[in-house]
Design an enzyme around this catalytic site. Structure first.
Site, short mmCIF file in Angstrom:
data_model
loop_
_atom_site.label_atom_id
_atom_site.label_comp_id
_atom_site.label_asym_id
_atom_site.label_seq_id
_atom_site.Cartn_x
_atom_site.Cartn_y
_atom_site.Cartn_z
N VAL A 81 0.84 -1.18 0.00
CA VAL A 81 0.00 0.00 0.00
C VAL A 81 0.89 1.24 0.00
O VAL A 81 2.03 1.22 0.49
CB VAL A 81 -0.93 0.00 1.24
CG1 VAL A 81 -0.14 0.19 2.53
CG2 VAL A 81 -2.03 1.06 1.11
N HIS A 82 0.38 2.32 -0.57
CA HIS A 82 1.03 3.63 -0.50
C HIS A 82 0.03 4.57 0.16
O HIS A 82 -0.94 5.01 -0.46
CB HIS A 82 1.40 4.13 -1.90
CG HIS A 82 2.16 5.41 -1.90
ND1 HIS A 82 2.46 6.11 -3.06
CD2 HIS A 82 2.71 6.15 -0.89
CE1 HIS A 82 3.14 7.19 -2.76
NE2 HIS A 82 3.30 7.23 -1.45
N VAL A 83 0.26 4.85 1.43
CA VAL A 83 -0.65 5.69 2.20
C VAL A 83 -0.57 7.13 1.69
O VAL A 83 0.52 7.65 1.40
CB VAL A 83 -0.31 5.61 3.70
CG1 VAL A 83 -1.05 6.69 4.50
CG2 VAL A 83 -0.66 4.22 4.23
#
Length: 351
Positions: free
Chosen positions: A143-145
């Site tokens: 994931v890339h927050v």
């Protein structure tokens, strides 16, 4: 015997015999944009790992180009996969996975999470992988927050990762989980408490992974790998400070490779060996998970040595015991030159 951590409910959830792989996570800064990306240098860094989760993939075609560079550099077969474009506005990213086929295989279940609360700007992406040697399965998610305008903009996604972690466990209840990503938040922040209470631990707790603009300086610990602490017992972890390995100045490495350094987790005896680009190593950037012992290793392991095929592997086994590697010149076709290449490969056990 694999190192394992004892937990309750053994009858319901068998312990995982850890895969002998190096799992990495890397935000490769707009991979796929027309930004003068130094792809051979990116490949050199990526070749340190057996399985790599990629964030900030802007065009899946760039992941295919990186895969081709890796195959040319390493002399090994690689595979890759990418998610569809994810994002709430005109700005979208993909997630990607890259893996070395001799160590890792894709099993199933590549899927983008259906966000229960519609919290994520870019919903997490996951797949199950299999260790080629042991057939053990594990789930890797990435994931890339969102960065936002302040830390408060990131907290809803961080807190929603607890729901995602539970969903991963429910989807494959007997499969250990790893969550890789650029989280834009250090692991000691209080917002991680919900995930910690579910048994997840951060691999990286010290150091910094984002490249500052000043040479040799690093700014924040935003990149990490959270793992199933009840079912995995890592043998090592770290941050690969890649500018030190490349023939590029710090700022050039930041601009043309990435402003993030990859983080990694070592499972079941794996160990990262950092290699300088252009050093002439035959196995560039390749870690030696379990070194090759001339007296104990099986034929399949021996054939990983330079100039050793099935026939010479059989000769090595027949010639045991070996006192020193220099005795390999007794084998037909291994002269001093090839012996030197075998010794410089870094694959042999020392001592």
């Amino acid at each position: 015997m694999p190192r394992i951590r004892l937990v309750g409910l053994l009858a319901l959830f068998p312990l995982f015999a850890q895969a002998d792989v190096l799992v990495g996570s890397w935000n490769i800064k707009h991979l796929g944009w027309n930004n003068d990306k130094a792809m051979p240098q990116v490949a050199h860094v990526a070749n340190h790992f057996d399985l790599l989760a990629v964030q900030e993939l802007m065009d899946p075609a760039a992941l295919s180009r990186l895969e081709a560079n890796l195959e040319e550099m390493s002399g090994e077969a690689w595979s890759s996969m990418a998610s569809h474009a994810l994002g709430r506005s005109s700005y979208e990213e993909h997630y990607g996975f890259l893996w070395r086929e001799s160590e890792v295989a894709y099993e199933d279940s590549a899927v983008v999470f259906i966000d229960h609360g519609d919290v994520f700007s870019r919903e997490p992406y996951s797949a199950r992988f299999r260790d080629v040697e042991t057939d053990d399965l594990f789930t890797l998610a990435t994931v890339h927050v969102v960065y936002g305008d302040s830390v408060s903009d990131r907290l809803p996604e961080i807190e929603a990762l607890a729901d995602y972690w539970q969903w991963l466990g429910e989807s494959h209840p007997q499969t250990p989980r790893l969550l890789a990503g650029d989280f834009n938040l250090p692991p000691d922040h209080a917002a991680w408490q919900a995930l910690r209470e579910l048994g997840a631990s951060p691999a990286i707790t010290e150091g910094r992974s984002t490249l500052a603009t000043s040479a040799g300086q690093y700014a924040s610990l935003y990149d990490n790998l959270w793992y199933d602490a009840d079912r995995l017992d890592p043998d090592g972890q770290g941050i690969l400070l890649f500018p030190e390995l490349l023939p590029l100045a710090h700022q050039a490495a930041r601009d043309r490779v990435s402003d993030h350094a990859p983080v990694y987790l070592a499972l079941n005896g794996a160990a990262l060996v950092a290699t300088h680009a252009g050093s002439g190593e035959l196995v560039a950037s390749r870690r030696v998970a379990n070194c090759i012992d001339l007296n104990d290793s099986k034929a399949g392991q021996l054939t990983q040595l330079p100039h050793v095929g099935p026939s010479r592997a059989a000769d090595i086994i027949a010639g045991r015991p070996w006192q020193v590697p220099g005795e390999l010149t007794r084998i037909s076709g291994i002269g001093e030159g090839r012996l030197g290449e075998i010794q410089r490969s870094g694959l042999l056990c020392s001592g």
